[in-house]
Scaffold this motif. Sequence first.
Motif, PDB file in Angstrom:
ATOM      1  N   VAL A  97       0.835  -1.207   0.000  1.00  0.00           N
ATOM      2  CA  VAL A  97       0.000   0.000   0.000  1.00  0.00           C
ATOM      3  C   VAL A  97       0.868   1.254   0.000  1.00  0.00           C
ATOM      4  CG1 VAL A  97      -1.697   1.341   1.301  1.00  0.00           C
ATOM      5  CG2 VAL A  97      -1.949  -1.134   1.118  1.00  0.00           C
ATOM      6  N   GLY A  98       1.894   1.252   0.836  1.00  0.00           N
ATOM      7  CA  GLY A  98       2.763   2.418   0.932  1.00  0.00           C
ATOM      8  C   GLY A  98       3.508   2.703  -0.357  1.00  0.00           C
ATOM      9  N   CYS A  99       4.055   1.662  -0.967  1.00  0.00           N
ATOM     10  CA  CYS A  99       4.798   1.832  -2.218  1.00  0.00           C
ATOM     11  C   CYS A  99       3.868   2.241  -3.360  1.00  0.00           C
ATOM     12  CB  CYS A  99       5.526   0.540  -2.571  1.00  0.00           C
ATOM     13  SG  CYS A  99       6.943   0.189  -1.505  1.00  0.00           S
ATOM     14  N   THR A 100       2.672   1.674  -3.379  1.00  0.00           N
ATOM     15  CA  THR A 100       1.709   2.051  -4.417  1.00  0.00           C
ATOM     16  C   THR A 100       1.315   3.517  -4.278  1.00  0.00           C
ATOM     17  OG1 THR A 100       0.821  -0.209  -4.497  1.00  0.00           O
ATOM     18  CG2 THR A 100      -0.547   1.546  -5.413  1.00  0.00           C
ATOM     19  N   ALA A 101       1.025   3.925  -3.050  1.00  0.00           N
ATOM     20  CA  ALA A 101       0.638   5.318  -2.813  1.00  0.00           C
ATOM     21  C   ALA A 101       1.784   6.261  -3.168  1.00  0.00           C
ATOM     22  CB  ALA A 101       0.243   5.502  -1.349  1.00  0.00           C
ATOM     23  N   GLY A 102       3.000   5.902  -2.761  1.00  0.00           N
ATOM     24  CA  GLY A 102       4.151   6.753  -3.050  1.00  0.00           C
ATOM     25  C   GLY A 102       4.417   6.885  -4.540  1.00  0.00           C
ATOM     26  N   SER A 103       4.340   5.770  -5.256  1.00  0.00           N
ATOM     27  CA  SER A 103       4.604   5.779  -6.700  1.00  0.00           C
ATOM     28  C   SER A 103       3.545   6.569  -7.458  1.00  0.00           C
ATOM     29  CB  SER A 103       4.658   4.345  -7.230  1.00  0.00           C
ATOM     30  OG  SER A 103       5.700   3.617  -6.617  1.00  0.00           O
ATOM     31  N   LEU A 104       2.281   6.320  -7.134  1.00  0.00           N
ATOM     32  CA  LEU A 104       1.197   7.010  -7.838  1.00  0.00           C
ATOM     33  C   LEU A 104       1.180   8.508  -7.538  1.00  0.00           C
ATOM     34  CD1 LEU A 104      -1.746   4.441  -7.499  1.00  0.00           C
ATOM     35  CD2 LEU A 104      -0.164   4.790  -9.414  1.00  0.00           C
ATOM     36  N   PHE A 105       1.473   8.856  -6.292  1.00  0.00           N
ATOM     37  CA  PHE A 105       1.500  10.285  -5.941  1.00  0.00           C
ATOM     38  C   PHE A 105       2.649  10.992  -6.648  1.00  0.00           C
ATOM     39  CE2 PHE A 105       2.861  13.917  -3.381  1.00  0.00           C
ATOM     40  CZ  PHE A 105       1.666  14.606  -3.252  1.00  0.00           C
ATOM     41  N   SER A 106       3.784  10.321  -6.746  1.00  0.00           N
ATOM     42  CA  SER A 106       4.942  10.907  -7.443  1.00  0.00           C
ATOM     43  C   SER A 106       4.607  11.157  -8.909  1.00  0.00           C
ATOM     44  CB  SER A 106       6.146   9.971  -7.336  1.00  0.00           C
ATOM     45  OG  SER A 106       7.227  10.459  -8.107  1.00  0.00           O
ATOM     46  N   LEU A 107       4.041  10.157  -9.563  1.00  0.00           N
ATOM     47  CA  LEU A 107       3.680  10.306 -10.968  1.00  0.00           C
ATOM     48  C   LEU A 107       2.624  11.395 -11.165  1.00  0.00           C
ATOM     49  CD1 LEU A 107       3.455   6.527 -11.964  1.00  0.00           C
ATOM     50  CD2 LEU A 107       5.138   8.164 -12.815  1.00  0.00           C
ATOM     51  N   ALA A 108       1.603  11.383 -10.306  1.00  0.00           N
ATOM     52  CA  ALA A 108       0.506  12.341 -10.450  1.00  0.00           C
ATOM     53  C   ALA A 108       0.978  13.770 -10.207  1.00  0.00           C
ATOM     54  CB  ALA A 108      -0.627  11.994  -9.482  1.00  0.00           C
ATOM     55  N   SER A 109       1.817  13.972  -9.194  1.00  0.00           N
ATOM     56  CA  SER A 109       2.280  15.325  -8.872  1.00  0.00           C
ATOM     57  C   SER A 109       3.172  15.875  -9.973  1.00  0.00           C
ATOM     58  CB  SER A 109       3.027  15.329  -7.533  1.00  0.00           C
ATOM     59  OG  SER A 109       4.164  14.471  -7.571  1.00  0.00           O
ATOM     60  N   VAL A 110       4.047  15.029 -10.521  1.00  0.00           N
ATOM     61  CA  VAL A 110       4.922  15.481 -11.615  1.00  0.00           C
ATOM     62  C   VAL A 110       4.087  15.809 -12.850  1.00  0.00           C
ATOM     63  CG1 VAL A 110       6.735  14.787 -13.228  1.00  0.00           C
ATOM     64  CG2 VAL A 110       6.939  14.228 -10.807  1.00  0.00           C
ATOM     65  N   PRO A 129       9.407   9.580 -14.071  1.00  0.00           N
ATOM     66  CA  PRO A 129       9.931   8.529 -13.194  1.00  0.00           C
ATOM     67  C   PRO A 129      11.053   8.993 -12.272  1.00  0.00           C
ATOM     68  CG  PRO A 129      10.921   8.335 -15.353  1.00  0.00           C
ATOM     69  CD  PRO A 129      10.044   9.552 -15.396  1.00  0.00           C
ATOM     70  N   LYS A 130      11.077  10.257 -11.879  1.00  0.00           N
ATOM     71  CA  LYS A 130      12.202  10.824 -11.132  1.00  0.00           C
ATOM     72  C   LYS A 130      12.413  10.178  -9.764  1.00  0.00           C
ATOM     73  CE  LYS A 130       9.347  13.386  -8.410  1.00  0.00           C
ATOM     74  NZ  LYS A 130       9.268  13.271  -6.930  1.00  0.00           N
ATOM     75  N   SER A 131      11.411   9.487  -9.242  1.00  0.00           N
ATOM     76  CA  SER A 131      11.576   8.849  -7.939  1.00  0.00           C
ATOM     77  C   SER A 131      12.010   7.390  -8.032  1.00  0.00           C
ATOM     78  CB  SER A 131      10.277   8.951  -7.126  1.00  0.00           C
ATOM     79  OG  SER A 131      10.049  10.285  -6.716  1.00  0.00           O
ATOM     80  N   CYS A 132      12.238   6.904  -9.250  1.00  0.00           N
ATOM     81  CA  CYS A 132      12.747   5.539  -9.438  1.00  0.00           C
ATOM     82  C   CYS A 132      14.271   5.551  -9.452  1.00  0.00           C
ATOM     83  CB  CYS A 132      12.250   4.951 -10.757  1.00  0.00           C
ATOM     84  SG  CYS A 132      10.487   4.636 -10.808  1.00  0.00           S
ATOM     85  N   THR A 133      14.867   4.385  -9.277  1.00  0.00           N
ATOM     86  CA  THR A 133      16.312   4.280  -9.427  1.00  0.00           C
ATOM     87  C   THR A 133      16.672   4.462 -10.900  1.00  0.00           C
ATOM     88  OG1 THR A 133      18.250   2.923  -8.852  1.00  0.00           O
ATOM     89  CG2 THR A 133      16.334   1.773  -9.749  1.00  0.00           C
ATOM     90  N   THR A 134      17.887   4.944 -11.168  1.00  0.00           N
ATOM     91  CA  THR A 134      18.265   5.427 -12.504  1.00  0.00           C
ATOM     92  C   THR A 134      17.957   4.469 -13.661  1.00  0.00           C
ATOM     93  OG1 THR A 134      20.001   6.786 -11.515  1.00  0.00           O
ATOM     94  CG2 THR A 134      20.147   6.395 -13.878  1.00  0.00           C
TER      95      THR A 134
END
Length: 226
Positions: A97-110, A129-134
């Motif tokens: 849940v935490g990773c899903t929320a973090g990933s979706l919020f990052s994508l949506a905000s960008v 994808p700025k919050s993913c590893t390179t």
Amino acid sequence: MIEAVTTSPLFGIVLCIGTFQIGRWVQKKTGLTLANPLVIAILLCIGVLLIFDIPYEDFAIGGDIVNMMLGPATAVLALNIYNQYAVLKRHFVPVLVGCTAGSLFSLASVLLLCRLFRLDEAVTAALLPKSCTTPIAVGIAESHGGIAAITMVAVLVTGFIGAVCAPLFAKLMHVTEPVAEGLAIGACSHALGTTKAAELGEVQGAMSGIAIGVCGLITVVAALFL
């Protein structure tokens, strides 16, 4: 003579490794979070190329070999997840849940900010994808027509901010649970943040490492619908 040295693949490889080791030494001696080894290595590499007027193309001969290892290095994250299988099993639902929320919020905000500032599609795809590893971030960006160079810079800046500010944000938000703290750091600031999470504690480091892999997978899937 100098040209023969700089056009050798060993030049780029040795420069990358050498400057990173200097960065580690500086961080160890100073103990400053701002003295991030990767950031120091980048600045030193740029300095060497500028001072000695070495073309980037010469450096890239060896630098691209180092860059090629990012993929295998990312795959090794699976080992960390496996080693922490008991922790992951115990906290599977919060992790997912935490990773899903973090990933979706990052994508949506960008995406929202890019639309707000009317950035073109190539830049938007590079920043998403700025919050993913390179390696994962670059793959996502390129598959959507993004500019890889912008993605790399965005990933670096995101990771650096996370590594520097993570303890402060955790304190301000009153996050004291090690699992939550590690997940938050890994989901937002990938590998650079994970180095800081590992300093905070073993559990934080492990959960942050898990978050890198899980968030990477979620972002890859989510990016298909953007």
